[in-house]
Write an enzyme that holds these catalytic residues in place. Structure first.
Site, PDB file in Angstrom:
ATOM      1  CD  GLU A 120      34.095  34.784  42.033  1.00 41.23           C
ATOM      2  OE1 GLU A 120      34.596  35.444  42.967  1.00 41.23           O
ATOM      3  OE2 GLU A 120      34.732  33.948  41.384  1.00 41.23           O
ATOM      4  CB  THR A 135      34.746  34.711  36.887  1.00 38.05           C
ATOM      5  OG1 THR A 135      33.875  33.943  36.074  1.00 38.05           O
ATOM      6  CG2 THR A 135      34.548  34.356  38.338  1.00 38.05           C
ATOM      7  CE1 TYR A 136      37.117  40.398  30.651  1.00 38.61           C
ATOM      8  CE2 TYR A 136      39.265  39.372  30.418  1.00 38.61           C
ATOM      9  CZ  TYR A 136      38.297  40.252  29.966  1.00 38.61           C
ATOM     10  OH  TYR A 136      38.522  40.973  28.822  1.00 38.61           O
ATOM     11  CG  HIS A 141      36.213  38.727  38.510  1.00 34.16           C
ATOM     12  ND1 HIS A 141      36.597  37.518  39.043  1.00 34.16           N
ATOM     13  CD2 HIS A 141      35.339  39.251  39.401  1.00 34.16           C
ATOM     14  CE1 HIS A 141      35.997  37.322  40.202  1.00 34.16           C
ATOM     15  NE2 HIS A 141      35.211  38.358  40.435  1.00 34.16           N
ATOM     16  CG  HIS A 183      49.239  31.686  42.969  1.00 36.04           C
ATOM     17  ND1 HIS A 183      50.131  31.201  42.035  1.00 36.04           N
ATOM     18  CD2 HIS A 183      48.095  31.939  42.305  1.00 36.04           C
ATOM     19  CE1 HIS A 183      49.539  31.193  40.846  1.00 36.04           C
ATOM     20  NE2 HIS A 183      48.303  31.635  40.988  1.00 36.04           N
ATOM     21  CB  ALA A 240      39.662  31.098  29.682  1.00 34.27           C
ATOM     22  NE  ARG A 259      49.766  35.167  35.799  1.00 30.74           N
ATOM     23  CZ  ARG A 259      50.950  34.705  36.180  1.00 30.74           C
ATOM     24  NH1 ARG A 259      52.021  35.469  36.113  1.00 30.74           N
ATOM     25  NH2 ARG A 259      51.077  33.475  36.627  1.00 30.74           N
ATOM     26  N   GLY A 260      45.512  36.102  36.070  1.00 24.41           N
ATOM     27  CA  GLY A 260      44.931  35.033  35.263  1.00 24.41           C
ATOM     28  C   GLY A 260      45.929  33.907  35.049  1.00 24.41           C
TER      29      GLY A 260
HETATM   30  C1  LIG Z   1      38.876  35.675  44.160  1.00 28.31           C
HETATM   31  C2  LIG Z   1      39.446  35.139  42.871  1.00 28.31           C
HETATM   32  C3  LIG Z   1      38.852  35.476  41.678  1.00 28.31           C
HETATM   33  C4  LIG Z   1      39.375  34.995  40.470  1.00 28.31           C
HETATM   34  N1  LIG Z   1      38.749  35.347  39.301  1.00 28.31           N
HETATM   35  C5  LIG Z   1      39.256  34.923  38.132  1.00 28.31           C
HETATM   36  C6  LIG Z   1      38.648  35.326  36.894  1.00 28.31           C
HETATM   37  O1  LIG Z   1      37.659  36.050  36.878  1.00 28.31           O
HETATM   38  N2  LIG Z   1      39.184  34.878  35.735  1.00 28.31           N
HETATM   39  C7  LIG Z   1      40.308  34.083  35.713  1.00 28.31           C
HETATM   40  O2  LIG Z   1      40.755  33.718  34.625  1.00 28.31           O
HETATM   41  N3  LIG Z   1      40.921  33.708  36.862  1.00 28.31           N
HETATM   42  C8  LIG Z   1      40.418  34.104  38.067  1.00 28.31           C
HETATM   43  N4  LIG Z   1      41.025  33.736  39.248  1.00 28.31           N
HETATM   44  C9  LIG Z   1      42.224  32.872  39.191  1.00 28.31           C
HETATM   45  C10 LIG Z   1      43.523  33.708  39.105  1.00 28.31           C
HETATM   46  O3  LIG Z   1      43.547  34.425  37.899  1.00 28.31           O
HETATM   47  C11 LIG Z   1      44.681  32.731  39.176  1.00 28.31           C
HETATM   48  O4  LIG Z   1      44.736  32.150  40.462  1.00 28.31           O
HETATM   49  C12 LIG Z   1      46.043  33.294  38.794  1.00 28.31           C
HETATM   50  O5  LIG Z   1      46.968  32.209  38.726  1.00 28.31           O
HETATM   51  C13 LIG Z   1      46.627  34.261  39.802  1.00 28.31           C
HETATM   52  O6  LIG Z   1      46.105  35.494  39.643  1.00 28.31           O
HETATM   53  P1  LIG Z   1      46.611  36.685  40.613  1.00 28.31           P
HETATM   54  O7  LIG Z   1      45.823  37.851  40.245  1.00 28.31           O
HETATM   55  O8  LIG Z   1      46.609  36.249  42.021  1.00 28.31           O
HETATM   56  O9  LIG Z   1      48.127  36.825  40.089  1.00 28.31           O
HETATM   57  P2  LIG Z   1      49.416  37.474  40.721  1.00 28.31           P
HETATM   58  O10 LIG Z   1      49.134  38.219  41.970  1.00 28.31           O
HETATM   59  O11 LIG Z   1      50.096  38.206  39.621  1.00 28.31           O
HETATM   60  O12 LIG Z   1      50.251  36.190  41.137  1.00 28.31           O
HETATM   61  C14 LIG Z   1      50.592  35.168  40.206  1.00 28.31           C
HETATM   62  C15 LIG Z   1      51.824  34.416  40.716  1.00 28.31           C
HETATM   63  O13 LIG Z   1      52.975  35.223  40.554  1.00 28.31           O
HETATM   64  C16 LIG Z   1      53.576  35.548  41.799  1.00 28.31           C
HETATM   65  N5  LIG Z   1      53.920  36.960  41.718  1.00 28.31           N
HETATM   66  C17 LIG Z   1      53.086  38.011  41.864  1.00 28.31           C
HETATM   67  N6  LIG Z   1      53.751  39.174  41.652  1.00 28.31           N
HETATM   68  C18 LIG Z   1      55.019  38.832  41.350  1.00 28.31           C
HETATM   69  C19 LIG Z   1      56.189  39.569  41.023  1.00 28.31           C
HETATM   70  N7  LIG Z   1      56.175  40.907  40.960  1.00 28.31           N
HETATM   71  N8  LIG Z   1      57.336  38.881  40.756  1.00 28.31           N
HETATM   72  C20 LIG Z   1      57.391  37.523  40.809  1.00 28.31           C
HETATM   73  N9  LIG Z   1      56.305  36.767  41.119  1.00 28.31           N
HETATM   74  C21 LIG Z   1      55.132  37.420  41.390  1.00 28.31           C
HETATM   75  C22 LIG Z   1      52.517  35.239  42.845  1.00 28.31           C
HETATM   76  O14 LIG Z   1      53.067  34.908  44.098  1.00 28.31           O
HETATM   77  C23 LIG Z   1      51.778  34.087  42.210  1.00 28.31           C
HETATM   78  O15 LIG Z   1      52.461  32.888  42.414  1.00 28.31           O
HETATM   79  C24 LIG Z   1      40.521  34.167  40.471  1.00 28.31           C
HETATM   80  C25 LIG Z   1      41.116  33.812  41.700  1.00 28.31           C
HETATM   81  C26 LIG Z   1      40.590  34.284  42.891  1.00 28.31           C
HETATM   82  C27 LIG Z   1      41.223  33.898  44.186  1.00 28.31           C
END
Ligand SMILES: Cc1cc2nc3c(=O)[nH]c(=O)nc-3n(C[C@H](O)[C@H](O)[C@H](O)COP(=O)(O)OP(=O)(O)OC[C@H]3O[C@@H](n4cnc5c(N)ncnc54)[C@H](O)[C@@H]3O)c2cc1C
Length: 293
Positions: free
Chosen positions: A18, A49-50, A78, A153, A52, A108-109
């Site tokens: 990455e 990565t994407y 991403h 998370h 901010a 989600r971010g």
């Molecule tokens: C491998 C990896 C790569 C990453 N790359 C980037 C990047 O490129 N750019 C960046 O800005 N960030 C990045 N991140 C960080 C990430 O964006 C954050 O950790 C963010 O807070 C969570 O994103 P997610 O896609 O897991 O969100 P989600 O899966 O949407 O989860 C977010 C929160 O909401 C909860 N949730 C999910 N779905 C629901 C629902 N339907 N109802 C209620 N609650 C729900 C989850 O349990 C979690 O607590 C990365 C993280 C990882 C592990």
């Protein structure tokens, strides 16, 4: 273009890397040095990565495009829902498709500036990553990855809820997940096994970042969301003021953990490189996954 799922097939263990989008021209040179050094080792894919916001995002898109067009590497773009309307997300996804990028990590971010601040969705945007998975899927023949969190998370109330939402993303059409950093194999392996026990066959890739300095270690602890296990602290503490020995011990710890993960049958190791190739090459070489470091 090949997909991540295709690249992960076969018996032999793979690795992926990455990168971060470069902040300026100097950073760009550092990134491309790492890209070229790792290209020869044939990673299964490289993800970028994407950023901010604003110009950082343009740099993500540019770097992903360059990797697609100027290297033999398979890029994974991403994408986050932060501050984007659905129309804008469609645009970015369409642009990736136009340059042949067919692999997307849908996230989600976090709120810009404060990852634990209140999440406010764009008024015409998305709330959770599962919605972005569905959108990317709807727009074309993409292979989609999502994030997974071995310690849960930080916003999830407990591991069961966290697993429920990870499964929701996978069931929305994601093909695989990449795990956040962790310090010991067990929480990752438990998560992987719980996903499989729920009837989902998607690969969950462990995220690896060797602990190379006390500062790097603090970042790893912060990102993972969990305290360092006592046995790892004990191994690193004696080297707090000895840069070279700290690094050597950190590489040892990472190699041991990767070996355990490979013994447990993970299909690939995903390295968070911070745009440097050296530590990844050293660990891979120690594991015998590449012939030269
Ligand atoms: C491998 C990896 C790569 C990453 N790359 C980037 C990047 O490129 N750019 C960046 O800005 N960030 C990045 N991140 C960080 C990430 O964006 C954050 O950790 C963010 O807070 C969570 O994103 P997610 O896609 O897991 O969100 P989600 O899966 O949407 O989860 C977010 C929160 O909401 C909860 N949730 C999910 N779905 C629901 C629902 N339907 N109802 C209620 N609650 C729900 C989850 O349990 C979690 O607590 C990365 C993280 C990882 C592990």
């Amino acid at each position: 273009m090949t997909t991540v799922v295709e690249r992960l097939q076969g018996e032999s263990p793979k690795f992926s890397v990455e990168f971060l989008p470069p902040r300026d021209a100097e950073d760009e040179k550092v990134l491309w040095k790492a890209v070229r050094e790792l290209e020869g080792l044939d990673p299964a894919f490289v993800s970028i990565t994407y950023g901010a916001g604003g110009s950082r995002r343009d740099r993500t898109i540019r770097a992903t495009g360059r990797i697609a067009q100027e290297t033999t590497l398979l890029p994974v773009a991403h994408l986050t829902a932060v501050d984007h309307s659905v129309a804008e997300l469609r645009n970015v996804i369409g642009w990736y498709a136009a340059i042949g990028v067919r692999n997307v990590l849908a996230l989600r971010g976090d709120p810009p500036g404060d990852p634990m601040g209140e999440w406010v969705a764009h008024p015409e945007g998305l709330n959770y990553a599962d919605e972005l998975v569905a959108l990317v899927r709807e727009l074309g023949d993409f292979c989609v990855g999502v994030a997974a969190f071995p310690y849960g998370h930080p916003r999830s109330p407990d591991l069961d809820t966290d697993l429920k939402f990870l499964l929701r993303k996978l069931n929305a059409g994601a093909d695989y997940a990449v795990a956040q950093l962790f310090h010991a194999p067990e929480p990752f392996l438990r998560l992987r096994d719980r996903v499989a026990a729920a009837g989902c066959s998607a690969a969950i890739l462990p995220g690896i970042m060797p602990m190379l300095s006390p500062r790097g270690l603090a970042k790893i602890v912060e990102l993972s969301g969990a305290d360092l296990p006592v046995e790892i602290s004990r191994r690193l503490e004696p080297y707090a003021d000895d840069v070279a020995s700290f690094r050597a011990e950190g590489i040892d710890i990472a190699t041991e953990m990767c070996q355990r993960l490979l013994d447990e049958g993970v299909p690939a190791l995903h390295f968070y490189t911070m745009n440097r190739a050296k530590a990844t090459r050293e660990v891979l070489s120690r594991l015998g996954l590449v012939t030269r470091a």
